[in-house]
Design an enzyme around this catalytic site. Structure first.
Site, short mmCIF file in Angstrom:
data_model
loop_
_atom_site.label_atom_id
_atom_site.label_comp_id
_atom_site.label_asym_id
_atom_site.label_seq_id
_atom_site.Cartn_x
_atom_site.Cartn_y
_atom_site.Cartn_z
CB SER A 270 23.98 -21.46 60.44
OG SER A 270 25.07 -20.58 60.43
CD GLU B 195 26.41 -15.36 61.85
OE1 GLU B 195 27.49 -15.79 61.40
OE2 GLU B 195 26.23 -14.19 62.19
CE1 TYR C 62 21.26 -17.52 57.44
CE2 TYR C 62 23.08 -17.56 59.01
CZ TYR C 62 22.37 -18.15 57.99
OH TYR C 62 22.75 -19.38 57.53
P1 NAP Z 1 22.43 -19.94 49.10
O1 NAP Z 1 23.41 -20.26 48.02
O2 NAP Z 1 22.25 -18.53 49.52
O3 NAP Z 1 21.01 -20.54 48.66
C1 NAP Z 1 19.82 -20.15 49.29
C2 NAP Z 1 18.66 -20.81 48.58
O4 NAP Z 1 17.44 -20.43 49.24
C3 NAP Z 1 18.50 -20.41 47.10
O5 NAP Z 1 18.20 -21.56 46.36
C4 NAP Z 1 17.28 -19.49 47.13
O6 NAP Z 1 16.52 -19.52 45.94
C5 NAP Z 1 16.47 -20.13 48.25
N1 NAP Z 1 15.43 -19.24 48.77
C6 NAP Z 1 15.57 -18.00 49.29
N2 NAP Z 1 14.38 -17.51 49.66
C7 NAP Z 1 13.45 -18.46 49.37
C8 NAP Z 1 12.05 -18.55 49.53
N3 NAP Z 1 11.31 -17.54 50.04
N4 NAP Z 1 11.42 -19.68 49.15
C9 NAP Z 1 12.12 -20.69 48.61
N5 NAP Z 1 13.46 -20.67 48.42
C10 NAP Z 1 14.11 -19.56 48.80
O7 NAP Z 1 22.79 -20.76 50.43
P2 NAP Z 1 23.80 -22.02 50.61
O8 NAP Z 1 25.17 -21.51 50.86
O9 NAP Z 1 23.55 -23.01 49.55
O10 NAP Z 1 23.29 -22.59 52.02
C11 NAP Z 1 22.21 -23.52 52.08
C12 NAP Z 1 21.59 -23.47 53.46
O11 NAP Z 1 22.55 -23.77 54.44
C13 NAP Z 1 21.02 -22.10 53.84
O12 NAP Z 1 19.89 -22.34 54.64
C14 NAP Z 1 22.12 -21.48 54.68
O13 NAP Z 1 21.58 -20.53 55.57
C15 NAP Z 1 22.65 -22.70 55.39
N6 NAP Z 1 24.06 -22.66 55.78
C16 NAP Z 1 25.01 -22.36 54.86
C17 NAP Z 1 26.34 -22.37 55.24
C18 NAP Z 1 27.42 -22.06 54.24
O14 NAP Z 1 28.55 -21.81 54.68
N7 NAP Z 1 27.14 -22.13 52.94
C19 NAP Z 1 26.70 -22.70 56.56
C20 NAP Z 1 25.69 -23.00 57.47
C21 NAP Z 1 24.36 -22.99 57.08
P3 NAP Z 1 16.55 -18.37 44.79
O15 NAP Z 1 17.42 -18.92 43.71
O16 NAP Z 1 15.13 -18.29 44.39
O17 NAP Z 1 17.08 -17.13 45.42
N1 GDD Z 2 30.81 -11.06 52.96
C1 GDD Z 2 31.86 -10.34 53.33
N2 GDD Z 2 32.28 -9.31 52.56
N3 GDD Z 2 32.47 -10.68 54.49
C2 GDD Z 2 33.56 -9.97 54.85
C3 GDD Z 2 34.05 -8.90 54.09
C4 GDD Z 2 33.38 -8.55 52.89
O1 GDD Z 2 33.73 -7.61 52.18
N4 GDD Z 2 35.15 -8.41 54.72
C5 GDD Z 2 35.33 -9.13 55.82
N5 GDD Z 2 34.37 -10.08 55.93
C6 GDD Z 2 34.19 -11.01 57.05
C7 GDD Z 2 32.81 -10.92 57.68
O2 GDD Z 2 32.74 -9.78 58.55
C8 GDD Z 2 32.75 -12.25 58.40
O3 GDD Z 2 33.35 -12.15 59.67
C9 GDD Z 2 33.59 -13.18 57.52
O4 GDD Z 2 34.29 -12.34 56.59
C10 GDD Z 2 32.78 -14.21 56.72
O5 GDD Z 2 31.74 -13.54 56.05
P1 GDD Z 2 30.80 -14.31 54.97
O6 GDD Z 2 31.63 -14.97 53.95
O7 GDD Z 2 29.79 -13.31 54.51
O8 GDD Z 2 30.15 -15.50 55.82
P2 GDD Z 2 29.43 -15.51 57.25
O9 GDD Z 2 30.34 -16.22 58.20
O10 GDD Z 2 28.92 -14.20 57.65
O11 GDD Z 2 28.15 -16.42 56.95
C11 GDD Z 2 28.25 -17.62 56.17
O12 GDD Z 2 28.53 -18.71 57.02
C12 GDD Z 2 27.49 -19.02 57.97
C13 GDD Z 2 27.98 -20.20 58.80
O13 GDD Z 2 28.81 -19.76 59.83
C14 GDD Z 2 26.94 -17.78 55.41
O14 GDD Z 2 27.07 -18.82 54.47
C15 GDD Z 2 25.80 -18.11 56.35
O15 GDD Z 2 24.63 -18.40 55.59
C16 GDD Z 2 26.23 -19.33 57.19
O16 GDD Z 2 25.20 -19.71 58.07
#
Ligand code: NAP
Ligand code: GDD
Length: 375
Positions: A167, A169, A191
């Site tokens: 990520s 992050e 995280y």
């Molecule tokens: P998500 O919607 O939060 O999905 C997370 C998944 O992990 C769910 O299927 C959840 O299953 C599963 N999980 C949680 N705890 C588990 C455990 N103990 N054992 C097995 N499965 C478990 O996340 P996403 O947005 O699809 O992201 C997918 C991956 O990419 C994550 O690793 C996230 O950190 C990473 N990532 C996401 C972003 C983004 O912007 N979306 C960016 C960079 C990296 P349940 O249904 O059982 O809860």
């Molecule tokens: N969630 C949330 N809720 N975020 C808020 C809010 C609120 O009410 N108000 C402001 N924000 C700001 C957060 O402080 C952050 O700076 C930004 O919006 C994005 O927040 P999220 O959408 O929660 O995403 P994230 O950047 O913290 O994390 C996501 O992206 C990562 C990759 O950079 C997640 O998907 C992580 O799993 C992923 O790795």
């Protein structure tokens, strides 16, 4: 509907065939004879659902790891993907992950499972370390053990390719902008720290055991399937609720944070491309364009002919202990070396999300029915 696991006999038969072919040298067209199998952890999440759809269209047999006895997302997943093959397992349980890899005999493993909501990682830091960090170790170990790779690097039985969901992050308090594959990490949340561990461990298993193990350093990607706790979906649902008269206010945290937001459906293609290369290489995946939460509000409210200033309230409850102020990808290596490019622009993405939530809520639906959980 019960969880359908592949039958033991089928999986054993395939492993015997594979073992025999490995012993007698694999013919060049082996992959055409045996269809490719992918095992996805986190299949019930946003990315898991898009990746499963994508790999199915590419002719893969797709298997997903699901946890829990009565996981409510399994029904949603089945409605979306039809007859997906699901295996019970949990990243907290090493034996269950080994057993899943043994049963499926995958060609590729995509580790998408994680506790992925950044604020939750302060509230449950140890659990985040266990799932998001040590979970990566458990999947890599399952692959190593099932492939017969020993600590002495003696050759194993064929290669299971591994993708780790790293990520942006991890860049946290960024050292340079835009961020590339060489930018050092400075994570700002438990995280981010857990993801950095998983990232380095993936690199270490590649170097220690010669495994085909790669990490995609993905920047924020969103969709109508995004969990309702993340800011894009919180805003698209908030706009829909205000437009339909269910609510008047939307409470948010830091509006000046900037992110590089893309469409999740585009990003899963990059994961598959990375596993299809001749050599295992990590890539940064993003759009190269950054917007503030305020820009996001502007676009989202305009889609519904509203002005966000009339409705948004800043609430200290959503301010994080440590913030990542600005993220912006330099995806040029992915574009030049694996031919990946994002297709959907920010404005279209936000409009699509708002329109999807207006449709969902006006037809009497709830956020949970669209794959995201209410938060
Ligand atoms: P998500 O919607 O939060 O999905 C997370 C998944 O992990 C769910 O299927 C959840 O299953 C599963 N999980 C949680 N705890 C588990 C455990 N103990 N054992 C097995 N499965 C478990 O996340 P996403 O947005 O699809 O992201 C997918 C991956 O990419 C994550 O690793 C996230 O950190 C990473 N990532 C996401 C972003 C983004 O912007 N979306 C960016 C960079 C990296 P349940 O249904 O059982 O809860
Ligand atoms: N969630 C949330 N809720 N975020 C808020 C809010 C609120 O009410 N108000 C402001 N924000 C700001 C957060 O402080 C952050 O700076 C930004 O919006 C994005 O927040 P999220 O959408 O929660 O995403 P994230 O950047 O913290 O994390 C996501 O992206 C990562 C990759 O950079 C997640 O998907 C992580 O799993 C992923 O790795």
């Amino acid at each position: 509907m019960p969880i359908c696991c592949r039958d033991e006999a089928g999986s054993l038969a395939r492993s015997r065939v594979t073992a025999r072919l490995v012993a007698a040298e694999r013919p060049p067209n082996l992959e055409a004879i045996l269809s490719r199998r992918a095992l996805i952890t986190g299949i019930t999440g946003q990315d898991g659902s898009y990746l499963a759809e994508y790999l199915t269209t590419q002719g893969y047999e797709v298997f997903g790891l699901v946890r829990g006895q009565r996981n409510p997302r399994v029904r949603q997943l089945r409605q979306l993907l039809g007859d997906v093959r699901l295996i019970r397992g949990d990243l907290l349980d090493q034996g269950s992950v080994i057993s899943a890899v043994e049963r499926v005999q995958p060609d590729e493993v995509y580790n998408l499972a994680a506790i992925s909501y950044v604020p939750m990682s302060w509230a449950q830091a140890e659990l985040t370390g266990e799932v998001t960090g040590l979970g990566v170790l458990r999947v890599l170990e399952a692959i190593r053990v099932c492939s017969g790779i020993s600590a002495s690097r003696s050759p194993g039985r064929g290669q299971i390719r591994f993708y780790q969901a790293s990520s942006s992050e991890m860049f946290g308090m960024v050292r340079e902008s835009p961020q590339t594959e060489q930018t050092p990490f400075h994570p700002r949340s438990p995280y981010g720290v857990a993801k950095a561990y998983g990232h380095f461990l993936t690199q270490n298993y590649r170097e220690s055991y010669g495994m085909f193990a790669v990490s995609g350093i993905l920047f924020n990607h969103e969709s109508p399937r995004r969990g309702a706790e993340f800011v894009t979906r919180k805003i698209s649902l908030g706009v829909a609720k205000i437009k339909l008269g269910y609510e008047r206010q939307l409470r948010l945290g830091n509006l000046s944070a900037r992110r590089d937001w893309g469409f999740a459906g585009d990003y899963v293609g990059a994961m598959a491309l990375m596993l299809g290369q001749d050599e295992p290489v990590d890539y940064v995946i993003g759009t190269g364009v950054t917007h503030s939460v305020e820009d996001l509000l502007d676009h989202a409210f305009k889609v519904a002919d509203l002005d966000w200033r009339d409705h948004v309230v800043t609430d200290a409850a959503f301010i994080r202990p440590a913030e990542v102020d600005k993220l912006c990808a330099d995806p040029s290596a992915a574009r030049e070396q694996i031919g990946w490019e994002p297709k959907m622009a920010f404005e279209e993405l936000i409009a699509t999300m708002v329109e999807a939530d207006l449709e969902l809520l006006s037809s009497g639906g709830h956020a949970e029915e669209s794959f995201g959980d209410a938060w």
